[in-house]
Design a protein around this motif. Sequence first.
Motif, PDB file in Angstrom:
ATOM      1  N   MET A 265      36.062  38.148  49.258  1.00 20.36           N
ATOM      2  CA  MET A 265      37.431  38.354  48.838  1.00 20.36           C
ATOM      3  C   MET A 265      38.323  37.290  49.483  1.00 20.36           C
ATOM      4  N   ALA A 266      39.304  36.838  48.714  1.00 18.54           N
ATOM      5  CA  ALA A 266      40.219  35.809  49.196  1.00 18.54           C
ATOM      6  C   ALA A 266      41.658  36.273  48.949  1.00 18.54           C
ATOM      7  N   ARG A 267      42.547  35.852  49.820  1.00 14.36           N
ATOM      8  CA  ARG A 267      43.966  36.199  49.674  1.00 14.36           C
ATOM      9  C   ARG A 267      44.724  34.985  49.151  1.00 14.36           C
ATOM     10  N   ILE A 268      45.598  35.240  48.155  1.00 15.54           N
ATOM     11  CA  ILE A 268      46.454  34.188  47.628  1.00 15.54           C
ATOM     12  C   ILE A 268      47.905  34.612  47.778  1.00 15.54           C
ATOM     13  N   ARG A 269      48.786  33.626  47.879  1.00 15.43           N
ATOM     14  CA  ARG A 269      50.237  33.860  47.955  1.00 15.43           C
ATOM     15  C   ARG A 269      50.824  33.427  46.614  1.00 15.43           C
TER      16      ARG A 269
ATOM     17  N   SER B  50      38.867  38.501  44.095  1.00 16.79           N
ATOM     18  CA  SER B  50      37.524  37.946  44.291  1.00 16.79           C
ATOM     19  C   SER B  50      37.657  36.429  44.419  1.00 16.79           C
ATOM     20  N   ALA B  51      36.651  35.789  44.966  1.00 15.81           N
ATOM     21  CA  ALA B  51      36.702  34.344  45.198  1.00 15.81           C
ATOM     22  C   ALA B  51      36.875  33.576  43.893  1.00 15.81           C
ATOM     23  N   ASP B  52      36.196  34.011  42.820  1.00 15.90           N
ATOM     24  CA  ASP B  52      36.321  33.332  41.522  1.00 15.90           C
ATOM     25  C   ASP B  52      37.730  33.460  40.956  1.00 15.90           C
TER      26      ASP B  52
END
Length: 88
Positions: A1-5, A26-28
């Motif tokens: 899992m990735a966090r985006i702003r 998710s990373a994708d």
Amino acid sequence: MARIRILQGVAGADFSWSPGDEVELSADEAAKWADGYRAEYADPPTSKQAQPQLATADELADDEGAATAEKAVPRSRGGGRGRRTETR
């Protein structure tokens, strides 16, 4: 899992994100959204696969480009509203 702003407001059928929100995806999905215009990574991605591969200066210098030069379109494709034939 990735966090985006989120940088631009985005809404869909079951979500709504405002600028400044941090969302975990998710990373994708994070790689799709984090393009620098709509969103950016809140935490830099850890794997090399999630980071886009940029061309080096040598690779760009070796690129010869198209075999023939592209020509500009001589006129509009006809979309939009036509001219008014009379004025009042």
